[in-house]
Design a protein around this motif. Sequence first.
Motif, PDB file in Angstrom:
ATOM      1  N   GLN A  23       0.826  -1.209   0.000  1.00  0.00           N
ATOM      2  CA  GLN A  23       0.000   0.000   0.000  1.00  0.00           C
ATOM      3  C   GLN A  23       0.857   1.254   0.000  1.00  0.00           C
ATOM      4  O   GLN A  23       0.512   2.265  -0.634  1.00  0.00           O
TER       5      GLN A  23
ATOM      6  N   ARG B  28      -4.271   3.079  -3.639  1.00  0.00           N
ATOM      7  CA  ARG B  28      -4.711   1.981  -2.783  1.00  0.00           C
ATOM      8  C   ARG B  28      -6.219   2.069  -2.609  1.00  0.00           C
ATOM      9  O   ARG B  28      -6.805   3.157  -2.602  1.00  0.00           O
TER      10      ARG B  28
ATOM     11  N   ASN C  32      -8.999   0.150  -0.085  1.00  0.00           N
ATOM     12  CA  ASN C  32      -9.337  -0.804   0.962  1.00  0.00           C
ATOM     13  C   ASN C  32     -10.854  -0.812   1.089  1.00  0.00           C
ATOM     14  O   ASN C  32     -11.450   0.070   1.703  1.00  0.00           O
TER      15      ASN C  32
END
Length: 392
Positions: free
Chosen positions: A361, A367, A369
Amino acid sequence: MAPQSSIPAPSNSSPASIVATLFYKTDSPNHAHPHADASPHSPTDHLPEASLSSLNDGSVPTSNMQEYPLEPPTPGPDPLDHLYGSYISQSCLTDFFVTLTTIIPGLEDSSIESRRLDNSKLCRVVEVTFSLPAQSSVTPEGLRQDETISRFEHQWNIEAVFQTNTIYRRYKRLAVFDMDSTLIQQEVIDEIASLIGVEAEVSAITHAAMNGELDFEASLRRRCALLKGVRNPDVWETLKPRITLNHGVADLIKALKRLGYKTAVLSGGFTPLTGWMGQQLGLDYAFANHLVVSDDGLSLTGELTGEIVHAEKKRQHVLEIAEKEGILLEQVVVVGDGANDLPMMGVAGLGVAFNAKPKVQMQAPARLNSKSMLDLLYLLGISKEEQEALLG
């Protein structure tokens, strides 16, 4: 020769534009009121014991002076999503605008625009676009690594993805995915190892390799050696029912195909399962490693044959597929989770570390999530309503 970048450098008369996609972290609110989209807890989830004896933070009496706190810890400020709600509020957006004007010299409020990509009452995804002042040296990479941005993300429980705002950001044509822990929830080699009782040994090597602590090819050969004697082809048929797609993968592929994308899976795993998964999803390309089978075809020898699909090979495959399909690299999106995915992320117009290891990351271009890979569409500027139309 692989396709080259065709995006011109920004000039003084045409300043660059940057788009920031803000995601509220619905699964981890900073308070007791989760967002409506948050994953429900399972009745089988483990709950910590409500016992004073289980605490080791100095909050219970102790006779050990080394453990006794000399002064109480200084409480931090309340998380701002605690004060304003578990979604992207107007206060959150206003603070983001102020943050941008603070760290980008010359940026005017009037140049910042926002668009709700999730039009629900409790909006969790917003796209913010702003034009940089002439001669500005600010880049998406620099913004992502800026300490002030990190502080904003932490305070508001937000994840921000920055991209240069060009036509190629919105109109990608090739999507490339890693397989293990990206398209699927499992690490295939770990699943094979569990069938023969060497899961702990293989999993330890896998973990170190994905974090970049071991050379991938060497670690792969070490793991494969532990699979010697595994029954073939029975092992693959046994594993197929155990393979689970990550949430949103099937819908994402469906949406991308309707938009005319070419799709590929590049795996450091093995061809029997990667090829099968590629067929299940209707992907255009599938590349993985080849395991050697014994002469009678009944067992694995623990060896590999042919070129290893390691980090550099994945990168090479991306370049070759893009060239073959006549697709600019700016129109490529790559999604992965391991250190061996970073090189192919680096050559793509958008490289995304999806629920990746911490070290990955930190190094990946972007990134994400999220509990659902369908959220990738937000990074392409596709709203919730447009996603529903694609999947309808």
